[in-house]
Scaffold this motif. Structure first.
Motif: not given
Length: 158
Positions: A19-28, A61-67, A106-113
């Motif tokens: 959300e930050r990437l889309k609403s703050v970083d992209r317009p900037r 990064r947006i495409a990576e997160l969405e996927a 904490q044991i977490v998923g690979d995406l959030e490690a």
């Protein structure tokens, strides 16, 4: 297609970043590109090239997160009831049997490690060695600098 596990907290962190990437970083970045274009010749315009590079990174990064989020399976660890056994989402207190140093992961998923935040990927060697163990169990695993031995001093789920 297999679904990658992710904790609810991890999913919320990644969605917040998206959300930050889309609403703050992209317009900037778009505004920075427009301003740099106004300076004229784009061939030797370092500001323009830097903004375009930043745009490329951000869009990637947006495409990576969405996927990643579209294929993730959110697991609410507060609904798990494994007792003192270590499963996905567990917060595990360990003590190094050689040095006596205490550490919590904490044991977490690979995406959030993120090892800096003590979030271990479920696919990591130490997490694989921990899964299925219980409080007070000893275990060892092969680390890059040799075999490490730990005892589990606590297991909890938040």
């Amino acid at each position: 297609m297999s679904r990658a596990p992710i904790t609810k907290a991890g999913s919320e962190r990644l969605r917040s970043e998206l959300e930050r990437l889309k609403s703050v970083d992209r317009p900037r970045i778009i505004a920075a590109i427009a301003e740099a274009r106004a300076h004229g010749d784009l061939k030797e315009n370092a500001e323009y090239h830097a903004a375009r590079e930043q745009q490329s990174f951000t869009e990637g990064r947006i495409a990576e997160l969405e996927a990643a989020l579209s294929t993730a399976e959110v697991i609410d660890v507060t609904r798990l009831n494994p007792g003192s056994r270590v499963v996905f989402g567990a917060i595990v207190d360990l003590e190094d049997e050689d040095s006596g140093e205490a550490v919590t992961y904490q044991i977490v998923g690979d995406l959030e490690a993120d090892i800096k935040q003590r979030l271990l990927a479920v696919s990591s060697p130490i997490a694989r060695a921990l899964i299925g163990k219980s409080a007070e169990d000893s275990f060892e695993f092969q680390a890059p600098n040799g075999t490490k031995r730990y005892v589990i001093t606590g297991v909890r789920y938040n």
